[in-house]
Design a protein around this motif. Structure first.
Motif, PDB file in Angstrom:
ATOM      1  N   LEU A   1       0.862  -1.177   0.000  1.00 13.52           N
ATOM      2  CA  LEU A   1       0.000   0.000   0.000  1.00 13.52           C
ATOM      3  C   LEU A   1       0.896   1.223   0.000  1.00 13.52           C
ATOM      4  O   LEU A   1       1.669   1.423   0.930  1.00 13.52           O
ATOM      5  N   ARG A   2       0.817   1.984  -1.049  1.00 12.13           N
ATOM      6  CA  ARG A   2       1.565   3.236  -1.118  1.00 12.13           C
ATOM      7  C   ARG A   2       0.615   4.317  -0.622  1.00 12.13           C
ATOM      8  O   ARG A   2      -0.362   4.654  -1.286  1.00 12.13           O
ATOM      9  N   GLY A   3       0.879   4.802   0.586  1.00 11.40           N
ATOM     10  CA  GLY A   3      -0.061   5.700   1.249  1.00 11.40           C
ATOM     11  C   GLY A   3       0.412   7.135   1.299  1.00 11.40           C
ATOM     12  O   GLY A   3       1.603   7.417   1.311  1.00 11.40           O
ATOM     13  N   LEU A   4      -0.542   8.026   1.345  1.00  4.61           N
ATOM     14  CA  LEU A   4      -0.272   9.452   1.424  1.00  4.61           C
ATOM     15  C   LEU A   4      -1.266  10.070   2.400  1.00  4.61           C
ATOM     16  O   LEU A   4      -2.474   9.874   2.263  1.00  4.61           O
ATOM     17  N   LYS A   5      -0.758  10.768   3.384  1.00  6.40           N
ATOM     18  CA  LYS A   5      -1.597  11.462   4.356  1.00  6.40           C
ATOM     19  C   LYS A   5      -1.466  12.947   4.091  1.00  6.40           C
ATOM     20  O   LYS A   5      -0.351  13.465   4.007  1.00  6.40           O
ATOM     21  N   ALA A   6      -2.575  13.643   3.939  1.00  4.45           N
ATOM     22  CA  ALA A   6      -2.536  15.074   3.670  1.00  4.45           C
ATOM     23  C   ALA A   6      -3.613  15.796   4.464  1.00  4.45           C
ATOM     24  O   ALA A   6      -4.698  15.255   4.686  1.00  4.45           O
ATOM     25  N   TYR A   7      -3.301  17.013   4.882  1.00  3.94           N
ATOM     26  CA  TYR A   7      -4.245  17.868   5.586  1.00  3.94           C
ATOM     27  C   TYR A   7      -5.348  18.283   4.623  1.00  3.94           C
ATOM     28  O   TYR A   7      -5.074  18.605   3.474  1.00  3.94           O
ATOM     29  N   SER A   8      -6.604  18.251   5.091  1.00  6.25           N
ATOM     30  CA  SER A   8      -7.704  18.568   4.179  1.00  6.25           C
ATOM     31  C   SER A   8      -8.929  19.045   4.947  1.00  6.25           C
ATOM     32  O   SER A   8      -9.477  18.304   5.752  1.00  6.25           O
ATOM     33  N   ASN A   9      -9.355  20.251   4.720  1.00  4.73           N
ATOM     34  CA  ASN A   9     -10.614  20.782   5.256  1.00  4.73           C
ATOM     35  C   ASN A   9     -10.863  20.455   6.724  1.00  4.73           C
ATOM     36  O   ASN A   9     -11.871  19.852   7.064  1.00  4.73           O
ATOM     37  N   GLY A  10      -9.959  20.815   7.602  1.00  9.57           N
ATOM     38  CA  GLY A  10     -10.155  20.587   9.021  1.00  9.57           C
ATOM     39  C   GLY A  10      -9.956  19.150   9.455  1.00  9.57           C
ATOM     40  O   GLY A  10     -10.346  18.762  10.550  1.00  9.57           O
ATOM     41  N   GLY A  11      -9.378  18.342   8.606  1.00 11.70           N
ATOM     42  CA  GLY A  11      -9.126  16.946   8.935  1.00 11.70           C
ATOM     43  C   GLY A  11      -7.989  16.413   8.095  1.00 11.70           C
ATOM     44  O   GLY A  11      -7.111  17.157   7.672  1.00 11.70           O
ATOM     45  N   PHE A  12      -8.029  15.119   7.841  1.00 12.95           N
ATOM     46  CA  PHE A  12      -6.992  14.495   7.034  1.00 12.95           C
ATOM     47  C   PHE A  12      -7.612  13.589   5.987  1.00 12.95           C
ATOM     48  O   PHE A  12      -8.677  13.031   6.174  1.00 12.95           O
ATOM     49  N   THR A  13      -6.891  13.435   4.884  1.00 14.80           N
ATOM     50  CA  THR A  13      -7.216  12.446   3.867  1.00 14.80           C
ATOM     51  C   THR A  13      -6.055  11.465   3.818  1.00 14.80           C
ATOM     52  O   THR A  13      -4.895  11.870   3.828  1.00 14.80           O
ATOM     53  N   TYR A  14      -6.374  10.194   3.807  1.00 14.21           N
ATOM     54  CA  TYR A  14      -5.378   9.133   3.667  1.00 14.21           C
ATOM     55  C   TYR A  14      -5.721   8.396   2.373  1.00 14.21           C
ATOM     56  O   TYR A  14      -6.799   7.821   2.271  1.00 14.21           O
TER      57      TYR A  14
END
Length: 181
Positions: free
Chosen positions: A102-115
């Motif tokens: 699993l090549r994962g990416l965590k990014a800040y998004s609209n008051g939360g996170f997207t993984y």
């Protein structure tokens, strides 16, 4: 608890692979957690999970130092990580043991996170061959003929989630089998 969270994540990965997904997308924020799959280039409807469960899964899988949102610059950084898992998705009515990356990416998004995770099937342990992937017979025969050529470049192209990686893995596996015989 950590093992239970990891098992829940693995079951979601197995669900994704069983449905032919190329990507998984998790979102958390404002007390809500959701996930969806990308299948044939399109996102599925989102499934709801408690936000704290998604945060715990991501912490266990991508092992970030903190899943707290403080609004600081550190929380807004992008974190990329690759994880290997052994799963047993349901393929054609039977459980098939395989390894995935699993090549994962965590990014800040609209008051939360997207993984976001790209699912890369690294070791497919089933009976699929180039002949069983749905190519026309002349296409399968052409790929086999290409494998016998002493030099050249083969480009496998197409949209996300349409089987390029599986085709390449099976193509190289079939070519190696041909050399052994």
């Amino acid at each position: 608890r950590q093992m239970c969270i990891r098992d829940r994540f693995i079951s979601i990965v197995e669900q994704a692979v069983s449905n032919g997904a190329a990507d998984m997308d998790f979102k958390v924020g404002n007390g809500v957690g959701t996930y969806a799959f990308k299948i044939d280039g399109k996102m599925t409807n989102r499934y709801n999970l408690p936000e704290e469960q998604v945060r715990a899964m991501m912490g266990a899988i991508i092992q970030t130092e903190t899943e707290n949102i403080t609004g600081s610059i550190q929380d807004q950084q992008i974190i990329a990580k690759t994880t290997k898992l052994t799963i047993e998705p349901n393929i054609d009515g039977r459980r098939v043991r395989q390894e995935v990356r699993l090549r994962g990416l965590k990014a800040y998004s609209n008051g939360g996170f997207t993984y976001s995770f790209r699912i890369i099937q690294t070791r497919i342990q089933d009976s699929r061959t180039i002949d069983t992937l749905g190519y026309l017979p002349e296409q399968s025969n052409f790929l086999k003929w290409l494998a016998t050529q002493p030099n050249g470049i083969i480009l496998i192209v197409g949209p996300t989630g349409h089987g390029k990686t599986v085709t390449c893995l099976l193509y190289t596996s079939d070519a190696a089998d041909e050399e052994d015989s």
